[in-house]
Design a protein around this motif. Sequence first.
Motif: not given
Length: 68
Positions: A46, A34-35, A42-43, A37-39, A30-31
């Motif tokens: 999560r 997100e870093r 990442a979700e 920009g792959e939202k 996830v970290d």
Amino acid sequence: MVTEHEINLLAAYMVDTHGEKAIGFADQAVDELERIGEKLRAEAWRQLRVVVLDMVSGRRNREGGVLH
């Protein structure tokens, strides 16, 4: 799109292979996502983390059934 069944299979594999460390691997994914920009990705990780945590905590079985 990944199905709920596929998420359960992946979570069970992670827990069987890595035990509680699987939670940390999901956190790391996830970290990192997100870093960069792959939202959306990442979700997905999560959501996988939630299932892994439930399995490690004994709230969900390996087949995805919720235990009370």
